[in-house]
Design an enzyme around this catalytic site. Sequence first.
Site, PDB file in Angstrom:
ATOM      1  N   LYS A 171       0.876  -1.181   0.000  1.00 30.19           N
ATOM      2  CA  LYS A 171       0.000   0.000   0.000  1.00 30.19           C
ATOM      3  C   LYS A 171       0.908   1.223   0.000  1.00 30.19           C
ATOM      4  O   LYS A 171       1.432   1.622   1.040  1.00 30.19           O
ATOM      5  CB  LYS A 171      -0.894  -0.016   1.243  1.00 30.19           C
ATOM      6  N   GLU A 246       9.818   1.360  10.876  1.00 26.71           N
ATOM      7  CA  GLU A 246      10.942   2.284  10.656  1.00 26.71           C
ATOM      8  C   GLU A 246      10.344   3.678  10.663  1.00 26.71           C
ATOM      9  O   GLU A 246       9.619   4.047   9.748  1.00 26.71           O
ATOM     10  CB  GLU A 246      11.647   1.953   9.349  1.00 26.71           C
ATOM     11  N   CYS A 279      14.050  10.599   6.736  1.00 26.21           N
ATOM     12  CA  CYS A 279      13.909  10.173   8.128  1.00 26.21           C
ATOM     13  C   CYS A 279      15.244  10.238   8.864  1.00 26.21           C
ATOM     14  O   CYS A 279      15.300  10.533  10.050  1.00 26.21           O
ATOM     15  CB  CYS A 279      13.317   8.780   8.202  1.00 26.21           C
ATOM     16  N   GLU A 377      10.046  16.042  14.979  1.00 21.99           N
ATOM     17  CA  GLU A 377      10.470  15.904  13.584  1.00 21.99           C
ATOM     18  C   GLU A 377       9.692  16.882  12.701  1.00 21.99           C
ATOM     19  O   GLU A 377       8.465  16.874  12.683  1.00 21.99           O
ATOM     20  CB  GLU A 377      10.205  14.464  13.123  1.00 21.99           C
TER      21      GLU A 377
HETATM   22  P1  NAI Z   1       2.083   8.549   7.710  1.00 23.86           P
HETATM   23  O1  NAI Z   1       2.890   7.785   8.659  1.00 23.86           O
HETATM   24  O2  NAI Z   1       0.686   8.863   8.119  1.00 23.86           O
HETATM   25  O3  NAI Z   1       2.026   7.814   6.290  1.00 23.86           O
HETATM   26  C1  NAI Z   1       2.865   6.763   5.897  1.00 23.86           C
HETATM   27  C2  NAI Z   1       2.050   5.652   5.275  1.00 23.86           C
HETATM   28  O4  NAI Z   1       1.147   5.124   6.234  1.00 23.86           O
HETATM   29  C3  NAI Z   1       1.191   6.070   4.088  1.00 23.86           C
HETATM   30  O5  NAI Z   1       1.189   5.045   3.121  1.00 23.86           O
HETATM   31  C4  NAI Z   1      -0.181   6.181   4.700  1.00 23.86           C
HETATM   32  O6  NAI Z   1      -1.225   6.003   3.757  1.00 23.86           O
HETATM   33  C5  NAI Z   1      -0.162   5.053   5.696  1.00 23.86           C
HETATM   34  N1  NAI Z   1      -1.123   5.155   6.783  1.00 23.86           N
HETATM   35  C6  NAI Z   1      -1.612   6.281   7.378  1.00 23.86           C
HETATM   36  N2  NAI Z   1      -2.483   5.955   8.366  1.00 23.86           N
HETATM   37  C7  NAI Z   1      -2.557   4.597   8.405  1.00 23.86           C
HETATM   38  C8  NAI Z   1      -3.275   3.659   9.208  1.00 23.86           C
HETATM   39  N3  NAI Z   1      -4.099   4.053  10.182  1.00 23.86           N
HETATM   40  N4  NAI Z   1      -3.091   2.339   8.984  1.00 23.86           N
HETATM   41  C9  NAI Z   1      -2.250   1.925   8.037  1.00 23.86           C
HETATM   42  N5  NAI Z   1      -1.560   2.755   7.238  1.00 23.86           N
HETATM   43  C10 NAI Z   1      -1.700   4.081   7.412  1.00 23.86           C
HETATM   44  O7  NAI Z   1       2.873   9.880   7.387  1.00 23.86           O
HETATM   45  P2  NAI Z   1       2.345  11.236   6.695  1.00 23.86           P
HETATM   46  O8  NAI Z   1       1.059  11.698   7.297  1.00 23.86           O
HETATM   47  O9  NAI Z   1       2.397  11.072   5.241  1.00 23.86           O
HETATM   48  O10 NAI Z   1       3.498  12.236   7.164  1.00 23.86           O
HETATM   49  C11 NAI Z   1       3.427  12.860   8.427  1.00 23.86           C
HETATM   50  C12 NAI Z   1       4.778  12.955   9.062  1.00 23.86           C
HETATM   51  O11 NAI Z   1       5.348  11.674   9.223  1.00 23.86           O
HETATM   52  C13 NAI Z   1       5.833  13.712   8.284  1.00 23.86           C
HETATM   53  O12 NAI Z   1       5.701  15.089   8.422  1.00 23.86           O
HETATM   54  C14 NAI Z   1       7.085  13.163   8.880  1.00 23.86           C
HETATM   55  O13 NAI Z   1       7.376  13.827  10.081  1.00 23.86           O
HETATM   56  C15 NAI Z   1       6.737  11.725   9.178  1.00 23.86           C
HETATM   57  N6  NAI Z   1       7.207  10.797   8.128  1.00 23.86           N
HETATM   58  C16 NAI Z   1       8.302  10.042   8.378  1.00 23.86           C
HETATM   59  C17 NAI Z   1       8.792   9.200   7.405  1.00 23.86           C
HETATM   60  C18 NAI Z   1       9.992   8.362   7.633  1.00 23.86           C
HETATM   61  O14 NAI Z   1      10.662   7.998   6.687  1.00 23.86           O
HETATM   62  N7  NAI Z   1      10.295   7.986   8.847  1.00 23.86           N
HETATM   63  C19 NAI Z   1       8.171   9.106   6.092  1.00 23.86           C
HETATM   64  C20 NAI Z   1       6.989   9.906   5.941  1.00 23.86           C
HETATM   65  C21 NAI Z   1       6.551  10.717   6.937  1.00 23.86           C
END
Ligand code: NAI
Length: 480
Positions: A171, A246, A279, A377
């Site tokens: 996904k 991660e 990240c 972050e």
């Molecule tokens: P997110 O963690 O919500 O999204 C990442 C993935 O999780 C996406 O594919 C999303 O559709 C999915 N997702 C969201 N809610 C879910 C749920 N309840 N169950 C299963 N899957 C779910 O991150 P978002 O909102 O895109 O970004 C927010 C913040 O997260 C950023 O500003 C940043 O601080 C952090 N982030 C960190 C990353 C990393 O590499 N560690 C990557 C992306 C975001």
Amino acid sequence: MSVDTRHWIGGERVASATTFTDVSPVDQAELGEIARGGAAEVDAAVAAAQAAFPGWAATSREERAGVLRAIADGVEKRLEELANVETLDNGALLRSHRRGVMPRVAHNFRFFADWLEGLAHDDFDTRGHGNHVSWDPAGPCALITPWNAPLMLATWKVAPALAAGNTVVLKPAEWSPLTASLLADIAAEAGLPPGVLNVVQGYGAEAGAALVAHPGVRRISFTGSVPTARHIAQAAAANLTPLSLELGGKSPLLVFADADLDLAVDLAVEQYDNAGQVCLAATRLLVESPIAEEFARRFAERAAALVQGDPRDEATDIGPNIHPRQLDKIDGFVRRAVTGGARALVGGGPNTDLGGLYYRPTLLAGVEQDSEIVQEEVFGPVLTLQTFDGEDEGVRLANDTRFGLAATVATGDRERAERVTARLVAGTVWVNCFFVRDLRAPFGGSRESGVGREGGNWSFDFYCDVKNTVSAPRGWRENG
Ligand code: NAI
Ligand code: MG
């Protein structure tokens, strides 16, 4: 650009009743209407993954390795297309997609093909009884990935999951859904059987949530934010599905007074890569007092010379951020920090010359250790500068967040490097370098930066149901 924006389930393209619009952060062009999956599409994809599992799990190592290598070839054949689509979709630099990211995507498949063929197993003798440890495939895996390095991070998971003999439901993030769809085409052309890799598009709260709660899923691997990780861990608890997480970071770059200052400034400026949406980024610059002023001066000079603009342009160093919501989030952090007393030595707001989603590379000084800007972050081109005196204070500041993904140390003294790295809490520590990654080595986060490690055998540990078979020396017909 021709990308199929439907799901890929059981070797077929499947539409949904509703769609969402994918907008490019480069110029706000509409890139496509993406299928908006939910529980029904997830059920179908998990069913396809379950049906395909026995067949794929029973293939020989050589056969699976062969398909993975064919996928790597396919990635290389379509490298230019993948690089262009990814840049339009998430706004990261085209030159880095061409030269760095997409070649590494191909490498992810080759690496895990090689590792699979060489995968060692343990054999122990217990008073004449043989213990044989085998790496059995676990079953369908749910892989949930973010938008900052979409195909790179997806294939870090897809390649070892498939190598281990598992089937997959991927996904991708809703802000960057396109290259996952191209990967499905490439995998099919490479001879991956139908149902072994499935791609369900959609929102996290819909498709993502349904996938991680599905009882047919035997592993969940997630890269993204901490709050989402908590939701996923809760969903996984119901089925006791093993998890790999991660997550984010607030990693330090510790610069000691004995460091090569040019090198240290290079390392610091590198933290603006991908417009700070990394990240691992060392977003907290911790500089020893005697050199802090000189460091800040040289850093500001270097930052001023960075070219911000269209990520398709070869000369560009910093492109746009991914989405208006992300830009607002970044600016909110900076505004609150400035209200709280921080000073912007560099940047400090959106790039109003360029408009759109461009945020000026920013360095904030005068920040308190317990302030939001130092603890949370940002995920944008925003760094903080703090000073310290001596190893004890440096290490204390470096370790004083709830994260532990990475840390970077700049020092000219080998003994100091040993002492300091031993005390840092981080999954990866770089000394006088940054971002060097070997897939044989473990990768992951400590504390709230993650659960588990991936790479080499750590990946197979996670994606396999490891089994120990104990055979007695007696009871065999031929031996009496
Ligand atoms: P997110 O963690 O919500 O999204 C990442 C993935 O999780 C996406 O594919 C999303 O559709 C999915 N997702 C969201 N809610 C879910 C749920 N309840 N169950 C299963 N899957 C779910 O991150 P978002 O909102 O895109 O970004 C927010 C913040 O997260 C950023 O500003 C940043 O601080 C952090 N982030 C960190 C990353 C990393 O590499 N560690 C990557 C992306 C975001
Ligand atoms: Mg997009």
